[in-house]
Design an enzyme around this catalytic site. Structure first.
Site, PDB file in Angstrom:
ATOM      1  N   ASP A 311       0.863  -1.177   0.000  1.00  0.00           N
ATOM      2  CA  ASP A 311       0.000   0.000   0.000  1.00  0.00           C
ATOM      3  C   ASP A 311       0.907   1.238   0.000  1.00  0.00           C
ATOM      4  O   ASP A 311       2.133   1.154   0.065  1.00  0.00           O
ATOM      5  CB  ASP A 311      -0.974  -0.030   1.187  1.00  0.00           C
ATOM      6  CG  ASP A 311      -2.194   0.876   0.936  1.00  0.00           C
ATOM      7  OD1 ASP A 311      -2.165   1.709  -0.002  1.00  0.00           O
ATOM      8  OD2 ASP A 311      -3.184   0.792   1.688  1.00  0.00           O
ATOM      9  N   GLU A 521     -10.266   7.518   4.347  1.00  0.00           N
ATOM     10  CA  GLU A 521      -9.115   7.043   5.119  1.00  0.00           C
ATOM     11  C   GLU A 521      -8.970   7.818   6.436  1.00  0.00           C
ATOM     12  O   GLU A 521      -9.975   8.175   7.058  1.00  0.00           O
ATOM     13  CB  GLU A 521      -7.842   7.090   4.264  1.00  0.00           C
ATOM     14  CG  GLU A 521      -7.992   6.222   3.007  1.00  0.00           C
ATOM     15  CD  GLU A 521      -6.713   6.066   2.220  1.00  0.00           C
ATOM     16  OE1 GLU A 521      -5.639   5.877   2.804  1.00  0.00           O
ATOM     17  OE2 GLU A 521      -6.791   6.138   0.977  1.00  0.00           O
TER      18      GLU A 521
HETATM   19  C1  BGC Z   1      -5.158   3.178   0.325  1.00  0.00           C
HETATM   20  C2  BGC Z   1      -5.413   2.115  -0.706  1.00  0.00           C
HETATM   21  C3  BGC Z   1      -5.341   2.700  -2.092  1.00  0.00           C
HETATM   22  C4  BGC Z   1      -4.006   3.372  -2.270  1.00  0.00           C
HETATM   23  C5  BGC Z   1      -3.814   3.975  -3.645  1.00  0.00           C
HETATM   24  C6  BGC Z   1      -3.924   3.987   0.017  1.00  0.00           C
HETATM   25  O1  BGC Z   1      -3.812   5.083   0.852  1.00  0.00           O
HETATM   26  O2  BGC Z   1      -5.026   2.572   1.590  1.00  0.00           O
HETATM   27  O3  BGC Z   1      -6.666   1.527  -0.481  1.00  0.00           O
HETATM   28  O4  BGC Z   1      -5.531   1.706  -3.046  1.00  0.00           O
HETATM   29  O5  BGC Z   1      -3.893   4.415  -1.313  1.00  0.00           O
HETATM   30  O6  BGC Z   1      -4.587   5.090  -3.824  1.00  0.00           O
END
Ligand code: BGC
Length: 752
Positions: A311, A521
């Site tokens: 990630d 997030e």
């Molecule tokens: C998230 C992921 C995402 C990635 C790319 C991360 O901060 O946890 O779910 O796919 O960013 O955008």
């Protein structure tokens, strides 16, 4: 195929496939052979580059401050692709681009990758298309996953996957970082809305359906309307003890296997091609550094054959945040040796430089790099990228077409869950004088939230003008003159509650629209699950007027509303219903659609009681230990009534391994057509590891006309009786079991 690419591949001596139809190779050379031939010609730098993924910003003008509209920067692009040999790019850079703009971006990137590099290996571009192609302007944006789960309709989830794949590919992008397969058992967690809810079986069924939608029944991801899926975030990310994003989970191995692993097992079986790792840690071990989880379990037990991507910045985080590595280089070694194949670095080339050094110094074996690159290139071949690296200019006619929007509307309608309906307050009469109030009544972004147009999804001005808020949809349905709108409060401030109260007194009904502002997030972290104070005050004040109140909740997690539930006559849970959410809510409020959604999570009553539906007996055995949610998992009312009769279980005594057949008759005993979700729960009455009171094992959504009956049958197999025993191994124990369906139950005996 562009001429340059053809010459390059031919020049390599690789057997070039000329394909007439996507996905149907014209010669017999297998993908494995092609990958091996290519890997054998690659330098170490080229291999390490393939394992490196950077963000679009890095190759855009102005980086690190990228202006909108985004423009690629030629020098930066060449530095990334030609000098650093990077294999993958991700993200949107700024905010959603048009289909046209995406195609230009991807074309330019592939020009450099396929024409200006020695081997001409195409880039695999990845995007977060979480509820539709949310980074492409005008796309079909579905309810977020929590709402899709509330439909209890895997066919609709598959359609969501198909339409998303179509619109993502139309944008020239072949790889989607979805589905989220975390089991949503922590209601505070700001990413709950990205999950399919709290039950491992429901998440497994929906996750697998979505993957088949994205990738196709046979996972033919080179088809022009399919993309590679990315199951995420492996493993245990959805259960942070603190409820905050990217914080530790404490999950013993038995519980990991019992609750969190099953959706990934189902997704591997469904053929998902890639996997993203949990940003955080379980039991003190950051998952990016766990060989046990990323290699022993994922590859050894689950048999995953695709590639693993980190990630965002999470390899670096082993050093910077998690403090399990004393340098960034050590972090790279840890992650790569644990089983991470591609690093979402994503803002510099540090991973590339570190890994090169590690291999040159013998600290990371070349064989591990070859293994990772082989996995990555295999997916690139399977995607058809070598034959078709460029967006197909003739593809995409159906982007956001009427049919897709209709499916989206149906998804929103089927997700919305009627939680309370006293004195038949709902459906409302179209002639009623209606007050609409609350902070979510007249905003599009609250229906969509994170991952919409921008990462946070909160820029209202960027939302399409032809989609309707709740207020607009109700005005369209019953006429502007019947509707009074007084916002009353914002999420955090009182504006004019007395004005809303005054208007409520003059109305036949008050529709109080409450919920959450958009977030994504960690920006969505909260200290308290209770709905914000001004909203509760608004609802309380209006409830006191005596005018019937209907609460409409648009929220990504079940915010506590116990102060205002008793005073409300009707409650509608709409989750985050997407672009057609306003229309769907109006359709249900005014009875044009009969609600059929069921909660995919327990709706808690108190901020300190997150007992879930599949609790243990000790969590529900006396007044002090009571399972007493506001609304239980699986709950949802209809405008008609369903009756259940004649539950049968055959045979009454069954040998382990033999099937058990459960049937029940469901009748629509009301006067309206409706859809019902038949839910089958199983209870293991005594087991060597404390059994849950019940676990969901099967479900089926059926449609019934008034007076119509259907006999619904399910078959339980050996795997439905498995739990993880004291030795953490899959175990089936003989004994008495109980099946229950809508309050009816029958016992039977399982014997050796
Ligand atoms: C998230 C992921 C995402 C990635 C790319 C991360 O901060 O946890 O779910 O796919 O960013 O955008």
């Amino acid at each position: 195929m562009k001429k340059g690419l053809f010459l390059k591949l031919a020049g390599l001596g690789i057997l070039v496939m000329i394909t007439s139809v996507w996905g149907q190779p014209a010669n017999r050379t297998t993908i494995d052979e092609k990958v091996a031939a290519l890997v054998s010609r690659m330098t170490l730098e080229e291999k390490v580059g393939q394992m490196t993924q950077i963000s679009l910003e890095v190759v855009s003008r102005g980086f690190p401050v990228v202006a909108s509209p985004l423009q690629l920067d030629d020098a930066r692009l060449r530095n990334a692709i030609v000098v650093h040999h990077i294999g993958s790019i991700l993200n949107v850079g700024t905010r959603a681009h048009t289909v046209q703009k995406w195609r230009q971006i991807i074309t330019k990137i592939q020009d450099v990758a396929t024409q200006d590099t020695r081997l001409g290996i195409p880039i695999i571009y990845g995007i977060d298309a979480i509820h539709g192609a949310n980074y492409t302007t005008g796309a079909t944006l579905f309810p977020q996953a929590i709402g899709m789960a509330a439909t209890w309709n895997p066919e609709l989830v598959k359609r969501d996957g198909q339409i998303t794949a179509y619109e993502v590919r139309a944008s020239g992008i072949p790889w989607n970082f979805n589905p989220v397969l975390g089991v949503g058992r922590q209601p505070l967690w700001p990413r709950l809305f990205e999950t399919f809810g709290e039950d491992p079986y429901l998440v497994s069924v929906m996750g697998a359906a979505y993957i088949k939608g994205l990738e196709g029944e046979q996972n033919t991801i080179s088809d022009s309307d399919k993309v590679a899926s990315c199951m995420k975030h492996y493993l245990g990310y959805s259960f942070p003890l603190s409820g905050k994003d990217r914080t530790p989970a404490w999950i013993p191995e038995r519980m990991l296997r019992e609750y969190f692993l099953p959706p990934f097992r189902a997704a591997v079986r469904a053929g998902s091609h890639t996997l993203m790792v949990n940003s955080s840690e379980i039991n003190g071990i950051p998952v990016h550094s766990s060989h046990f989880l990323l290699t022993d379990v994922l590859r050894g037990e689950l048999g995953f054959k695709g590639f693993v991507v980190s990630d965002w910045q999470d390899i670096e985080n082993l050093y910077r945040r998690e403090k399990v590595a004393s340098t960034q280089k050590e972090a790279v070694k840890m992650a790569v040796m644990a089983g991470v194949d591609m690093s979402m670095v994503p803002l510099d080339f540090s991973f590339y430089n570190d890994l090169l050094e590690l291999v040159r110094n013998g600290e990371v074996p070349k064989s591990r790099v070859d293994e990772a690159v082989t996995r990555i290139l295999k997916v690139k071949y399977e995607l058809g990228l070598f034959e078709h690296p460029y967006p197909d200019p003739t593809f995409g006619e159906r982007f956001a077409c009427k049919e897709f929007q209709q499916t989206n509307l149906q998804a929103a309608q089927e997700s919305i869950t009627l939680l309370k309906n006293i004195d038949g307050v709902l459906p409302l009469k179209k002639g009623a004088r209606v007050l609409i109030t609350g902070p979510t009544a007249d905003k599009m972004h609250v229906l969509n939230s994170g991952w919409t147009i921008t990462w946070q999804g909160n820029e209202e001005s960027l939302y399409p003008k032809d989609k309707w808020t709740i207020l607009q949809a109700i005005r369209h349905k019953i006429g502007t003159d019947r509707v009074t709108f007084v916002p009353g409060v914002s999420f955090e401030k009182e504006m004019d509650i007395p004005a809303a109260v005054e208007a409520a007194r003059r109305a036949d009904v008050a529709i109080v629209c409450l919920g959450e502002d958009a977030y994504c997030e960690s920006e969505g972290n909260i200290m308290d699950l209770t709905l914000s104070e001004p909203q509760l005050k608004l609802a309380e004040a209006i409830e006191k007027t005596g005018t019937p109140v209907v609460l409409v909740l648009t929220e990504g997690r079940p915010r506590i509303i116990n102060r205002i539930t008793d005073g409300a006559k009707g409650i509608l849970m709409a989750y985050l219903p997407g672009m057609e959410g306003g229309r769907a809510i109006a359709d249900i409020l005014f009875g044009d659609v009969n609600p059929s959604g069921k909660l995919p999570v327990t709706y808690p009553r108190y901020t300190n009681d997150f007992t879930l539906y599949d609790h243990k007996h000790s969590e529900n055995n006396d007044e002090e230990h009571q399972y007493h949610p506001q609304f239980p998992f699986g709950f949802g009312l209809s405008y008609t009534k369903f009756s259940y009769t004649n539950l049968t279980v055959e045979p009454k005594t069954v040998k382990i391994g033999d099937p058990v057949r459960v049937s029940v008759t469901v009748r629509n005993a009301g006067r309206r057509a409706g859809k019902e979700v038949v839910q089958l729960y199983l209870s293991d009455l005594v087991a060597s590891v404390t059994p849950s009171e019940k676990r969901l094992k099967r479900f089926k959504k059926i449609a019934l006309a008034p007076g119509e009956s259907k006999r619904v049958s399910f078959t339980l197999n050996k795997s439905d009786f498995v739990f993880f025993g004291r030795d953490n191994m899959p175990t089936v124990e003989p004994g008495v079991f109980k099946v229950s369906v809508s309050g009816r139950s029958k016992e039977f005996t399982l014997k050796k």
